[in-house]
Write a protein that holds these residues in place. Structure first.
Motif, PDB file in Angstrom:
ATOM      1  N   VAL B 124      78.859  37.386  82.619  1.00 44.61           N
ATOM      2  CA  VAL B 124      79.103  37.888  83.682  1.00 44.61           C
ATOM      3  C   VAL B 124      80.747  37.658  84.076  1.00 44.61           C
ATOM      4  CG1 VAL B 124      78.638  37.826  86.280  1.00 44.61           C
ATOM      5  CG2 VAL B 124      76.888  37.435  84.767  1.00 44.61           C
ATOM      6  N   LEU B 125      81.547  38.865  84.177  1.00 38.58           N
ATOM      7  CA  LEU B 125      82.922  38.858  84.311  1.00 38.58           C
ATOM      8  C   LEU B 125      82.864  38.681  85.763  1.00 38.58           C
ATOM      9  CD1 LEU B 125      85.497  39.291  82.684  1.00 38.58           C
ATOM     10  CD2 LEU B 125      85.316  41.612  83.753  1.00 38.58           C
ATOM     11  N   PRO B 126      83.686  37.410  86.190  1.00 45.08           N
ATOM     12  CA  PRO B 126      83.713  37.208  87.617  1.00 45.08           C
ATOM     13  C   PRO B 126      84.959  38.077  88.215  1.00 45.08           C
ATOM     14  CG  PRO B 126      84.825  35.397  86.345  1.00 45.08           C
ATOM     15  CD  PRO B 126      84.199  36.317  85.396  1.00 45.08           C
ATOM     16  N   ILE B 127      84.660  39.172  89.263  1.00 46.89           N
ATOM     17  CA  ILE B 127      85.797  39.674  89.823  1.00 46.89           C
ATOM     18  C   ILE B 127      85.906  39.562  91.228  1.00 46.89           C
ATOM     19  CG2 ILE B 127      85.317  41.814  88.097  1.00 46.89           C
ATOM     20  CD1 ILE B 127      83.789  43.027  90.414  1.00 46.89           C
ATOM     21  N   GLY B 128      85.100  38.688  91.831  1.00 47.26           N
ATOM     22  CA  GLY B 128      85.465  38.421  93.236  1.00 47.26           C
ATOM     23  C   GLY B 128      84.704  37.227  93.489  1.00 47.26           C
ATOM     24  N   LYS B 129      84.886  36.893  94.697  1.00 42.44           N
ATOM     25  CA  LYS B 129      84.205  35.522  95.229  1.00 42.44           C
ATOM     26  C   LYS B 129      83.057  34.938  94.591  1.00 42.44           C
ATOM     27  CE  LYS B 129      85.426  32.940  99.327  1.00 42.44           C
ATOM     28  NZ  LYS B 129      85.336  32.775 100.671  1.00 42.44           N
ATOM     29  N   ILE B 133      80.483  41.324  86.965  1.00 44.06           N
ATOM     30  CA  ILE B 133      80.070  42.367  86.495  1.00 44.06           C
ATOM     31  C   ILE B 133      79.244  41.891  85.021  1.00 44.06           C
ATOM     32  CG2 ILE B 133      80.667  44.666  84.995  1.00 44.06           C
ATOM     33  CD1 ILE B 133      81.208  44.643  88.080  1.00 44.06           C
ATOM     34  N   PRO B 134      77.985  42.242  85.042  1.00 43.34           N
ATOM     35  CA  PRO B 134      77.364  41.864  83.939  1.00 43.34           C
ATOM     36  C   PRO B 134      77.779  42.457  82.453  1.00 43.34           C
ATOM     37  CG  PRO B 134      75.877  42.831  85.198  1.00 43.34           C
ATOM     38  CD  PRO B 134      77.299  42.838  86.000  1.00 43.34           C
ATOM     39  N   LEU B 135      78.220  41.851  81.474  1.00 44.48           N
ATOM     40  CA  LEU B 135      78.453  42.567  80.334  1.00 44.48           C
ATOM     41  C   LEU B 135      77.516  42.028  79.378  1.00 44.48           C
ATOM     42  CD1 LEU B 135      82.480  42.261  80.396  1.00 44.48           C
ATOM     43  CD2 LEU B 135      81.204  44.034  81.158  1.00 44.48           C
ATOM     44  N   PRO B 156      78.919  46.827  75.989  1.00 42.57           N
ATOM     45  CA  PRO B 156      80.210  46.228  75.917  1.00 42.57           C
ATOM     46  C   PRO B 156      80.130  44.844  75.694  1.00 42.57           C
ATOM     47  CG  PRO B 156      78.962  46.905  78.286  1.00 42.57           C
ATOM     48  CD  PRO B 156      77.997  46.984  77.066  1.00 42.57           C
ATOM     49  N   VAL B 157      81.354  44.564  74.818  1.00 42.15           N
ATOM     50  CA  VAL B 157      81.564  43.272  74.604  1.00 42.15           C
ATOM     51  C   VAL B 157      83.163  42.984  74.804  1.00 42.15           C
ATOM     52  CG1 VAL B 157      79.944  42.898  72.897  1.00 42.15           C
ATOM     53  CG2 VAL B 157      82.079  43.790  71.971  1.00 42.15           C
ATOM     54  N   ILE B 158      83.415  41.718  74.874  1.00 45.18           N
ATOM     55  CA  ILE B 158      84.942  41.216  75.031  1.00 45.18           C
ATOM     56  C   ILE B 158      85.550  41.102  73.500  1.00 45.18           C
ATOM     57  CG2 ILE B 158      86.462  39.704  75.776  1.00 45.18           C
ATOM     58  CD1 ILE B 158      84.772  39.629  78.408  1.00 45.18           C
ATOM     59  N   CYS B 159      86.631  41.536  73.335  1.00 52.39           N
ATOM     60  CA  CYS B 159      87.324  41.542  71.954  1.00 52.39           C
ATOM     61  C   CYS B 159      88.745  41.277  72.179  1.00 52.39           C
ATOM     62  CB  CYS B 159      87.242  42.763  71.251  1.00 52.39           C
ATOM     63  SG  CYS B 159      85.655  42.964  70.529  1.00 52.39           S
TER      64      CYS B 159
END
Lengths: 274, 347
Positions: B124-129, B133-135, B156-159
């Motif tokens: 889960v990419l933290p975008i606020g308090k 966003i689940p990736l 979607p993955v983080i590279c």
């Protein structure tokens, strides 16, 4: 005669307070100022002040959970007046059986109606009979001849009195989020599937609020809806809960076939063999 | 944030993982020039994610799903025979029970997502308090899904090096505009965990085709690095190669041959495996798949000739960086032609 008391008093606060006090007296359950303020959306300071004034004059008495009409002379007169007006109003509106009982006798702070079609945007159908939620404290005091009456605690539920008029014969309606949450939580698949399109397509829906109003079952279904919608559209919902983990396999199996036609519209599902 | 960093390092390969993977895939990786090493290492991150996805899908779907195609041939089979792999970045799978409509599989994919979330395989990419966003969840690929019997999906993955910068991906694909201070905060986190400030989000594409009658075999493989061991069903190699001969190299594309050259080239590269396969099984599949063997042979000759003449543009792509060092396009085509002629002479 429409809202005759309101017209006579020329004040929303006084109308709301008097009607609630009379109905509270009829079911013998006190009403609190806080509840009147939140359901009727009236000015808190004036409401408290009005109740205090009536208390000083002996028109109402205090009980542990709020105020109730006293047995004094003035109280009797108020009771008669409001009762007559409410009866007249329900005649004018053609309210019968349960609707009449709710309108004339049950305090608006202790019941509400979930009818998502009131806010419908995309679905043009009509719910067979809306869900009626009555506070569990009235379970023995109010009996309705309706198929869908739920006696629960109304704490934390989001509903308001409609000053603009009646919705489907009711004056106390739940917010869209509360209605959708109630439908996902309390009715069967065949009953909630007709409103699924509104849940899926609505852009204004506050999903955080909807999820917080759901029961355990509703939460699983709502999370499955969010998960599937996110999976298909790729647009992330503005929520602060982990919906992907809250959905369960049964809810997913239930939601996917129902939601697919609404996420692939205009024959897209057929063209893509979905 | 601490939780996010821990999960991120679990769900992305470390430097040593990538080195190990490169050495496993490209035998003389350490002796390569630095520029090639950098390129291969950057792309090996995607390969790592493909292998991770394969492992997770095999674990969840078990006998319902078989794996095949370029990724399996080049990343699992080719290194085994010390063949140079071509780079490919999608995963082909087959739904063994078969499906008439794709929603049957969409239900299973939604369940797979739930399973991924429960098994801590999502991020889960933290975008606020409170918001995130689940990736690393499987998504439906609306842009590429147009074949009726093939369901296109992506994850979607983080590279570190490939993909779109995370903030622009969130804006363009997910519809979330990040505040500048949050972008800076996330950049610092990425630098600490991955060693790059400008982390990217890459979409790994994969397909699930309806394949009720695919011959399969069970494979047990040990992946390099922290991926560990995996057991999965693989479409029979002989069947895959026969399909490539009949459906790609020997298919009559008519005037559209130039648009199909890349597919023919890929199949030609994979044809190097023929000498390691069970010949009689391969011939059996070839016989079943080709209606007229002589026509397939003559079309294959024609197609390979066009490939030798006009395939250079594709051959020079980065997908063949490593392969180009070992063999030329002309040699590859000649070798394939000999193989096909030999096979069809035995039919």
């Amino acid at each position: 005669m429409r809202n005759a008391v309101f017209a006579l008093l020329d004040s929303k606060v006084k109308y709301a307070t008097l009607v609630e006090l009379v109905k509270a007296y009829l079911v013998d359950y006190p009403v609190s100022a806080r509840k009147i303020v939140s359901v009727y959306r009236v000015d808190p300071a004036t409401t408290y002040e009005f109740l205090r004034k009536m208390y000083r004059k002996g028109i109402v008495v205090k009980r542990s959970r709020g105020y109730i009409l006293s047995d004094g002379k003035v109280s009797r007169k108020i009771l008669e007046l409001v009762e007559t007006v409410l009866e007249e109003e329900s005649d004018e509106r053609g309210l019968k059986s349960s609707l009449r009982v709710l309108y004339t006798r049950v305090p608006s702070t202790l019941y509400y109606v979930s009818d998502p079609t009131v806010f419908r945007q995309y679905w043009l159908g009509k719910i067979e009979s809306p869900l009626i939620f009555i506070d569990r404290v009235l379970e023995r005091r109010v009996k309705l001849d309706e198929p869908k009456v739920v006696y629960v605690s109304l704490r934390g539920r989001d509903y308001v009195f409609s000053w603009e008029g009646l919705y489907s014969g009711f004056s106390i309606v739940a917010s869209p989020e509360q209605s959708y949450a109630d439908y996902l939580s309390y009715v069967t698949k065949s009953e909630y599937q007709s409103i699924l399109v509104d849940i899926l397509w609505s852009r204004k829906l506050n999903w955080n609020k909807l999820l917080s109003k759901c029961s355990k079952r509703g939460l699983k279904l709502a999370s499955a809806i969010l998960l599937y919608k996110y999976m298909i559209t790729g647009r992330a919902p503005a929520v602060d809960v982990r919906f992907e983990a809250l959905a369960d396999y049964t809810a997913i199996e239930e939601i996917v076939p129902l939601a697919t036609p609404w996420l692939f519209t205009n024959g897209e599902d057929y063209r893509r063999n979905i | 944030m601490k939780d996010f960093m821990e999960k991120l390092s679990k769900l992305t390969p470390g430097d040593t993982d990538l080195e190990e993977l490169c050495t496993y895939l490209f035998k003389d990786y350490k002796a390569l020039p630095q520029s090639d090493k950098t390129l291969l290492k950057a792309h090996s991150e995607r390969i790592w994610h493909i292998l991770r996805l394969l492992k997770l899908m095999a674990e969840f779907f078990g006998d319902k799903l078989s794996f095949g195609g370029g990724a399996i041939i080049n990343y699992l089979i080719a290194p085994h025979y010390e063949l140079e792999p071509r780079l490919t970045f999608d995963l082909d799978t087959g739904w063994l029970p078969g499906y008439k409509a794709k929603r049957v599989v969409l239900v299973e994919i939604a369940k797979f997502n739930k399973w991924l979330a429960d098994s801590n395989e999502t991020l889960v990419l933290p975008i606020g308090k409170e918001r995130g966003i689940p990736l690393y969840l499987v998504m439906y690929d609306r842009e590429h899904d147009y074949f009726p019997q093939v369901l296109s999906l992506y994850i979607p993955v983080i590279c570190r090096h490939v993909g779109e910068p995370f903030y622009s991906y969130l804006r363009n694909r997910i519809g979330v505009e990040l505040h500048f201070s949050r972008i800076l905060e996330l950049k610092k986190l990425f630098e600490k965990t991955l060693g790059v400030r400008e982390a990217k989000i890459d979409e790994l594409r994969f397909e699930i085709a309806s394949m009720p009658n695919t011959p399969t075999i069970k494979v047990k493989q040990v992946f390099p690095g922290k991926l560990g061991e995996v057991e999965f069903l693989m479409s029979e190699l002989e069947w895959q190669i026969a399909l490539k001969i009949v459906g790609k190299i020997g298919k009559n594309f008519g005037e559209n041959i130039e648009y199909a050259l890349h597919d023919i080239l890929k199949a030609t590269v994979d044809l190097r495996l023929v000498k390691y396969l069970n010949r009689s099984r391969l011939l059996e599949h070839l016989k079943n798949l080709s209606l007229s063997p002589s026509q397939v042979l003559s079309t294959a000759e024609k197609n390979l000739k066009v490939l030798a003449e006009k395939g250079e543009t594709y051959w020079l792509s980065f997908h063949y960086t490593y392969l180009r060092k070992k063999i030329s396009l002309r040699e590859l085509v000649e070798e394939a032609l000999c193989t096909i002629k030999e096979l069809f002479s035995l039919l």
